[in-house]
Write an enzyme that holds these catalytic residues in place. Structure first.
Site, mmCIF file in Angstrom:
data_model
loop_
_atom_site.group_PDB
_atom_site.id
_atom_site.type_symbol
_atom_site.label_atom_id
_atom_site.label_comp_id
_atom_site.label_asym_id
_atom_site.label_seq_id
_atom_site.Cartn_x
_atom_site.Cartn_y
_atom_site.Cartn_z
ATOM 1 N N CYS A 24 48.823 32.356 36.193
ATOM 2 C CA CYS A 24 47.745 32.930 37.002
ATOM 3 C C CYS A 24 46.439 32.210 36.680
ATOM 4 O O CYS A 24 46.386 30.993 36.757
ATOM 5 C CB CYS A 24 47.659 34.433 36.801
ATOM 6 S SG CYS A 24 47.625 34.952 35.085
ATOM 7 N N ARG A 25 45.383 32.972 36.325
ATOM 8 C CA ARG A 25 44.075 32.326 36.170
ATOM 9 C C ARG A 25 43.887 31.673 34.807
ATOM 10 O O ARG A 25 42.981 30.868 34.619
ATOM 11 C CB ARG A 25 42.963 33.358 36.390
ATOM 12 C CG ARG A 25 42.830 33.721 37.851
ATOM 13 C CD ARG A 25 41.938 34.927 38.043
ATOM 14 N NE ARG A 25 41.867 35.286 39.453
ATOM 15 C CZ ARG A 25 41.653 36.526 39.907
ATOM 16 N NH1 ARG A 25 41.501 37.515 39.048
ATOM 17 N NH2 ARG A 25 41.591 36.770 41.185
#
Lengths: 224, 224
Positions: free
Chosen positions: B179-180
């Site tokens: 993800c981030r």
DNA sequence: CCAATAGTCTAACGATTGTTAGATTATTAT
DNA sequence: ATAATAATCTAACAATCGTTAGACTATTGG
């Protein structure tokens, strides 16, 4: 999910501790000074032009963020950078500031005629020249900092002694003077003096931290 | 010399502007969010779980340090990271925090079983596996962030859609979800869900910023 | 033109810092 | 022991910062 919010808040809060520690000009200056080698509170206070009480308070903040370490040696408390990672961070935040803040860029270009740092190749050839003796690399910081770490083949000549030791320097060769780094003006003054005296002198804005050779535990002799 | 003191104070004060900008947890989170791609104030406020007013105030601070840029597009103001240098600084301050702060290290090891980042070689072999189709690299961030920048051969499947799109995923192959970055928990949740459903899933704590492929100006198509 | 949206600006509050002074602790020298 | 030194701790002040509310400014859609 409210739980992941709490975890995230916790994580960013920890990183912000480093940000808070580096949000004060004087604390940054203390970090740079400690990048030159370990020092007492008094020494740091003197070099940063602040009172010992204030230096102690700032060092407390730096220590609570684990950026510096200290231990007592006799009457003195010796501070040092915790880690090579801290040195790298100092260079990193400074580089970002120079990249993003026009005010800083302008102030730096005013200081020296060529404020650029040396490329790795430039460094290599400087070392070669110094090794052959074609140039003299002059470390104008206090002797204790020279002893903690210095550039390859550099010769120590603190700025205070420079005027009285000019006879030791050759007139034909180029003299490259450096100090604590780009924000330290000792080498600038040294070059000015040398040029007045007819020497061929140039200013190297980088210091030991930028060359990746900053000390961490010089007294015990470990540099991890 | 009192003049050099004034100059030094000025220089360190400028660097401290960067430190001040990174001394707030929410501002750091905004930086990380902007490392995923450009966003509106509303989007940032939502993702960081704060009010739009507070987001606006924090963004104002970041902009005054030249760390982010903004321009108006219709009713919205789009913010983006100013520079790749800012992405590198974010990774740098985060690394230092993880290196120095035990609290952070412990919180991170609790999150994932193997919190280590991939070495360059690991990255290379992951890309090879993904290219051959032996593993599926899953980007579980919102589609807009995937479009701004994503890992090589990654497939977009936002965490909200994951449950309803499980049929698209193969059962034999390893699924690598990201993800981030290490502080974002979407991929952790995704892996948990996938494992419950009998998939062979592992968590990659790194994001596009860590892989050096964060976007800066995706809409215009420039990534300088 | 009016209402709704997206965001900023100003002012204000409490909380957190930076800074200094004064008292206190540990170590050394006499 | 006593005095001097080096540094920290505590308390206090002013200055700054984070946060929120309310007024304000563009832009867009009807």
């Amino acid at each position: 999910m409210d739980k992941s919010r709490r975890i995230k808040d916790l994580l960013y809060e920890q990183v912000a501790r480093i940000g808070k520690a580096s949000s004060s000009p004087k604390r940054l200056e203390l970090i740079e000074l400690l990048c030159q080698g370990e020092k007492t509170v008094e020494g740091l206070a003197h070099d940063a032009s602040i009172s010992m009480k204030l230096a102690s308070a700032h060092l407390r903040v730096l220590r609570s963020a684990n950026l510096v370490e200290s231990d007592k040696q006799g009457k003195n408390v010796i501070y040092r950078i915790a880690n090579r990672a801290v040195v790298e961070f100092w260079i990193s935040i400074r580089s970002l500031a120079e990249d993003r803040l026009v005010e800083l860029k302008m102030a730096l270009t005013q200081l020296t005629s060529h404020p650029k740092e040396l490329s790795p190749q430039d460094r290599e050839s400087l070392v070669k020249l110094a090794k052959k003796g074609d140039v003299v690399v002059l470390d104008v910081r206090p002797t204790s900092e020279y002893e903690a770490a210095h550039l390859p083949y550099a010769q120590s000549m603190p700025i205070e002694e420079l005027k009285s030791r000019l006879a030791e320097l050759p007139h034909g060769k180029t003299i490259v003077a450096y100090c604590r780094g780009p924000y330290c003006l000792m080498a600038v003054d040294a070059v000015q003096l040398l040029k007045q005296q007819g020497f061929d002198a140039i200013h190297l804005p980088e210091g030991v931290a930028e060359w990746g050779m900053a000390p961490v535990r010089t007294i015990i002799g470990i540099t991890s």
